[in-house]
Scaffold this motif. Structure first.
Motif, PDB file in Angstrom:
ATOM      1  N   ALA A  86       2.090   1.807  -3.469  1.00  0.00           N
ATOM      2  CA  ALA A  86       1.008   2.283  -4.335  1.00  0.00           C
ATOM      3  C   ALA A  86       0.729   3.765  -4.111  1.00  0.00           C
ATOM      4  N   PRO A 114      -1.250   2.683  -9.080  1.00  0.00           N
ATOM      5  CA  PRO A 114      -0.053   2.798  -8.234  1.00  0.00           C
ATOM      6  C   PRO A 114       0.969   3.794  -8.769  1.00  0.00           C
ATOM      7  N   LEU A 154       4.376  -2.582  -8.095  1.00  0.00           N
ATOM      8  CA  LEU A 154       3.903  -3.436  -7.004  1.00  0.00           C
ATOM      9  C   LEU A 154       4.284  -4.878  -7.275  1.00  0.00           C
ATOM     10  N   CYS A 183       0.827  -1.215   0.000  1.00  0.00           N
ATOM     11  CA  CYS A 183       0.000   0.000   0.000  1.00  0.00           C
ATOM     12  C   CYS A 183       0.860   1.264   0.000  1.00  0.00           C
ATOM     13  N   ALA A 226      -5.270   3.973  -4.965  1.00  0.00           N
ATOM     14  CA  ALA A 226      -3.837   3.877  -5.212  1.00  0.00           C
ATOM     15  C   ALA A 226      -3.438   2.473  -5.675  1.00  0.00           C
ATOM     16  N   LEU A 227      -4.074   1.447  -5.135  1.00  0.00           N
ATOM     17  CA  LEU A 227      -3.740   0.084  -5.534  1.00  0.00           C
ATOM     18  C   LEU A 227      -4.050  -0.171  -7.002  1.00  0.00           C
TER      19      LEU A 227
END
Length: 281
Positions: free
Chosen positions: A43, A179, A183, A40, A175-176
């Motif tokens: 991201a 990103p 990631l 997280c 954000a995920l």
């Protein structure tokens, strides 16, 4: 009132190291809180030296929808034959002498068809050479280093982050899917597949895990009667809670640290009216 952000963690390979060394990179049987918080933070575009108190304060849980299969990768580093670069000849007279005959006999105007045998690319024992005056490696050839790399193959987990601020969870979810940094699921060789942010539900982690059916795994329909294991963060005084040393304190490379949190392990009874998934597998 609390809310839970669900995160789908699926890929051909995952690796959640708990105790790793260069010679052996292990993997936990499930994603660690430290790894998911790091996912997280990446991201969101956080630097490794940035404070993570707001992320670390999130309550964490994970449901093992498809635990996967442990896979051992036989991994070797070094030895073999390596391409000779022009700067190798210019900066180290020993390497230049080792290939002088082949260079003299070479034809054509292209450099790059020459090799050194038994050269290990990462230099060791660096010192000033008495002839050329430049820094060179004091160990020209080395034996291959044998290491182990462990992964989980074809695993799918449903992680959950619980908080009272839904807007904060929505920011993480966005954000995920958008990103600011690359990631991966534990290691750089394990990029995630498909959708990560799997929705936000009201309630607790236990309620959210019971309210969603098992994630699809690409093998066809999932048995609705199966009760997967889940590990949910809990208060230390909770009966049956056990300590886990994966509470992130800082990701700063110079002082990386983890603390202890507590969790309970339980079988999840999927609700009869649990909702299906409409995310991209």
């Amino acid at each position: 009132m609390t809310h839970v952000l669900l995160i789908r963690l699926a890929a051909p390979l995952q690796s959640w190291g708990a105790v790793s060394r260069f010679s052996r990179r292990d993997t936990h049987s499930r994603p660690t809180k430290s790894a998911v918080i790091g996912l997280c933070a990446a991201a969101l575009g956080r630097d490794r030296t940035a404070l993570i108190d707001d992320l670390a304060a999130l309550e964490y849980g994970v449901r093992a929808d498809h635990p996967g299969t442990p896979v051992r990768d036989y991994h070797s580093v070094g030895a073999g034959r390596y391409p000779l670069r022009p700067r190798d000849v210019i900066t180290d007279h020993r390497r230049a002498a080792a290939v002088s005959a082949s260079l003299d006999a070479a034809t054509g105007d292209r450099f790059g068809h020459h090799e050194l045998a038994g050269w290990y690319g990462a230099p060791k024992k660096i010192a000033t050479d008495p002839v050329s005056g430049v820094l060179v490696s004091g160990e020209l050839s080395r034996s291959a280093l044998i290491t182990e790399r462990w992964y989980l193959s074809d695993a799918t987990f449903l992680a959950g982050l619980q908080h009272t601020d839904r807007a904060w969870l929505e920011e993480i979810a966005y954000a995920l899917e958008h990103p600011k940094q690359l990631l991966w699921l534990g290691r750089k060789s394990c990029p995630p597949s498909g959708t990560l942010a799997a929705g936000i539900l009201p309630g607790t982690l236990a309620e959210a895990f019971a309210a969603k059916r098992l994630l699809p795994d690409g093998e066809g329909p999932v048995s609705s009667g199966r009760r997967p294991w889940a590990w949910i963060q809990a208060d230390p005084a909770t009966p049956g809670a056990s300590p886990v040393n994966d509470q992130p304190v800082t990701f700063d490379p110079a002082r990386r640290a983890h603390g202890t949190r507590w969790e309970t392990r339980t079988r999840v009874a999927i609700s009869a009216d649990a909702t299906e998934w409409d995310i991209i597998p």
